[in-house]
Design a protein around this motif. Sequence first.
Motif, PDB file in Angstrom:
ATOM      1  N   GLY A  71       0.815  -1.195   0.000  1.00 18.12           N
ATOM      2  CA  GLY A  71       0.000   0.000   0.000  1.00 18.12           C
ATOM      3  C   GLY A  71       0.853   1.251   0.000  1.00 18.12           C
ATOM      4  O   GLY A  71       2.075   1.198   0.184  1.00 18.12           O
ATOM      5  N   SER A  74       0.349   5.360   4.882  1.00 16.45           N
ATOM      6  CA  SER A  74      -0.843   5.350   5.726  1.00 16.45           C
ATOM      7  C   SER A  74      -0.427   5.164   7.180  1.00 16.45           C
ATOM      8  O   SER A  74       0.562   4.478   7.465  1.00 16.45           O
ATOM      9  N   GLN A 118      -3.981  -2.349  -0.435  1.00 19.80           N
ATOM     10  CA  GLN A 118      -4.758  -1.144  -0.685  1.00 19.80           C
ATOM     11  C   GLN A 118      -5.579  -1.294  -1.960  1.00 19.80           C
ATOM     12  O   GLN A 118      -5.036  -1.622  -3.017  1.00 19.80           O
ATOM     13  N   ASP A 143      -8.018  -0.189   3.247  1.00 23.02           N
ATOM     14  CA  ASP A 143      -8.946   0.904   2.954  1.00 23.02           C
ATOM     15  C   ASP A 143     -10.308   0.376   2.505  1.00 23.02           C
ATOM     16  O   ASP A 143     -11.088   1.104   1.903  1.00 23.02           O
TER      17      ASP A 143
END
Length: 515
Positions: A71, A74, A118, A143
């Motif tokens: 990903g 984050s 992700q 997510d």
Amino acid sequence: MTLGHPAYQQIRMHGLGDVLREHTRSRPTMTAVVDGEHRLSWPELDQRVNQLAQYFLANKLDEEGRILWLGQNSFRLLECILASAKIGAMVCPINWRMSAAEIGSVIEDFTPQLVVWQQRDLGDTAEQVRAAARHHCQWIAHDGNDDASYESLIAGQKPVDPELAIHSDTPVVAMYTAAFDGKPNAALLSQSAMLYQSLMIAYGYSITDQSSNLNSGPLFHLGTMLATFATFTFGGKNVFIARVDAEQMLKLIEAERVSHAFVAQPTLLQIREINKDGKYDTSSLWSSADAPEWTSPLCMPKDSPFALQARVYGQTEVMGFTTFGFLGGGGAGRVSPLAQLRIVDAQGNEVPPGESGEIEVRGVQVMNGYYHRDDENQRRYHDGWHRTRDLGKRLEDGSVAFVGPKTTMIKSGVENIYPAEVEGCIRQHPAVAQVCVIGVPDPKWEQNVKALVVLKPDTELTADDVIEHCRQQIASYKKPKIVEFVSEIPCLPDGQPDRKKADELFGGGGYPVSG
């Protein structure tokens, strides 16, 4: 010889999870992370980390457990690392820009029990990887918004701290290094290495609990993760942005009073253009809208020791930097108090100042070895020292100058590219007989990748064919921008490409140096 009372061995254990526990006590109202709509205090972050740790344990992830992060940037990556620190597992954040084939190879090599991935931007790639994977494991979309997503799964766990006794020398991050021999290797970095190095980085970058660090550089690179963990260790605020977006970065700099950030030159030019009228207040980071203090992607207070003396030597395997200009001396500076460094000849004997040799390092910040690379670990071990495969020399004042990699490296922007990996890809094409990859100077990116290709008899191939072949097999930034078809490639007596001669004949140069 006594080591003291046995009970005190446990009392003295202190890792990343313990730092989080103490921040929860010491900074209960301060902000730990900001990411979009998520704004967490230290107690709130600790609660989520505990829930995630409980989820890991419930799914048989404990000591030596492996989580792969697929990903962009984050705060959940930070949560995964901290939850792993509390149970003894480790997280491997990989370059999300890699091709599906490359990601699949990493999964087969690292064999994670869990992949946190992700959906946004990476959904199609993830589907390709899962469809082709031979190694089967659990996949969780960080997510996502269904019952099987990251948020839903941790919400069902009790926020109980596992309170496990995890030694601080336990690996917590596995960072794949550039493929110096054609195959990437995962350097295992311990909690103690991250904590100790955070002390040096915080001092050098002037990070305190009042700092606001914008995580705008890719966190699959240790160079950008260092600031994240220095900020975490000292109780500052980590602000996350998924990927580079100049205007969104400006909004965050203003809103979060950002004091530290990673801003590459192309992004800086965009920022200057967008903010030429001073629409956004960037005074927490720069003195004016045109960012006159900017000299490198690592943005920090202009009077911080690192900004005043931005000279270093290091590599992922030694937790980033092992020499610093702000410690004095010339070249790449003097050696960190966390390490020892020596320069040795081909026989492993230390050479006198002024003579070049291989850099060897030992100390708490050196990696725990490469994951499942026993042969390479043995090659890198030398009489209690880690062989870096880099060349350097000790200056008369005791500082260290970096001469260059023993294996030539190409530097394109912020990316390290090793010719052996690109050559291995091009060599797979059925029309290619020989290949040598060199770096050619570029005014914007420092270097570009150039491939010298010898074709097999009675075959045809265009430059675009070679580039597209690479695009399908390796990350796009590694593909050659220039392809030249040649009748022969200069070789050394052992049959390996003579890169120095190839540079002379075909315009190579501009290789990275420091000191």
